[in-house]
Scaffold this active site. Structure first.
Site, PDB file in Angstrom:
ATOM      1  CB  CYS A 106      -0.979  -0.050   1.171  1.00 27.40           C
ATOM      2  SG  CYS A 106      -2.415   1.018   0.971  1.00 27.40           S
ATOM      3  CG  HIS A 107      -0.294   4.947   1.463  1.00 34.16           C
ATOM      4  ND1 HIS A 107      -1.515   4.303   1.433  1.00 34.16           N
ATOM      5  CD2 HIS A 107      -0.479   6.147   0.869  1.00 34.16           C
ATOM      6  CE1 HIS A 107      -2.396   5.089   0.847  1.00 34.16           C
ATOM      7  NE2 HIS A 107      -1.802   6.213   0.495  1.00 34.16           N
TER       8      HIS A 107
END
Length: 177
Positions: A106-107
């Site tokens: 994800c991030h």
């Protein structure tokens, strides 16, 4: 084998911590929660507070040498906080320098951008990071999971919580190799 899970004191997306943790543990490896501060970390379910988890080891007091691999869970705030901590960034970079596997979802690749380890690497992430990844010398792809071995180590990345099953399977395959 011990596997480091690096998280800031708050902001980690809980499912991106707990699902890979369970997969690593179920496969017979030892997951270890590493953070920038002792105590407990506060996980989140998107923007809502979720559970807290006890920190096992603190960055700056531990070394990549004591781990076989690194997992970087996401959440928006988690990698943003980690990338501002010099010891956390150095800890991440040391896994690349030592040729040890790293998995980021994800991030989480924001921390990899800060560690300057993405030149020549192909990876995926939450779509909003693609410009940051390209600016750091990486190639961004929109795939469920990407395993890149065009560097000193294997790098496993995925886009979002919906990709966790494929992410965990790919990471476990890399650990078993």
């Amino acid at each position: 084998m011990r596997v480091a899970f690096l998280s800031a004191p708050e902001g980690v997306e809980q499912v991106e911590l707990t699902e890979p943790w369970k997969a690593v543990s179920d496969a017979g490896y030892e997951p270890v929660l590493v953070s920038t501060e002792p105590g407990r970390i506060q996980a989140f379910d998107h923007l809502d507070k979720a559970e807290t988890f006890p920190v096992d080891e603190v960055v700056g007091e531990t070394s990549a040498d004591s781990f076989g691999a690194l997992v970087l869970p996401g959440g928006v705030a988690n990698p943003d906080l980690l990338r501002t901590d010099d010891k956390a960034v150095a800890f991440v970079k040391s896994f690349f320098d030592a040729g040890r596997p790293v998995a980021a979802i994800c991030h989480a690749p924001w921390t990899l951008v800060e560690a300057d380890v993405l030149r020549g690497r192909t990876l995926t992430s939450w779509p909003s990071l693609q410009t940051d990844i390209r600016n750091a010398g990486g190639t961004w792809v929109d795939e469920q999971v990407k395993v890149c071995d065009s560097g000193p180590n294997k790098l496993v990345t995925s886009r979002k919580p919906d990709d966790l099953k494929a992410f965990c399977e790919a990471f476990l395959d890399v650990l078993a190799a």
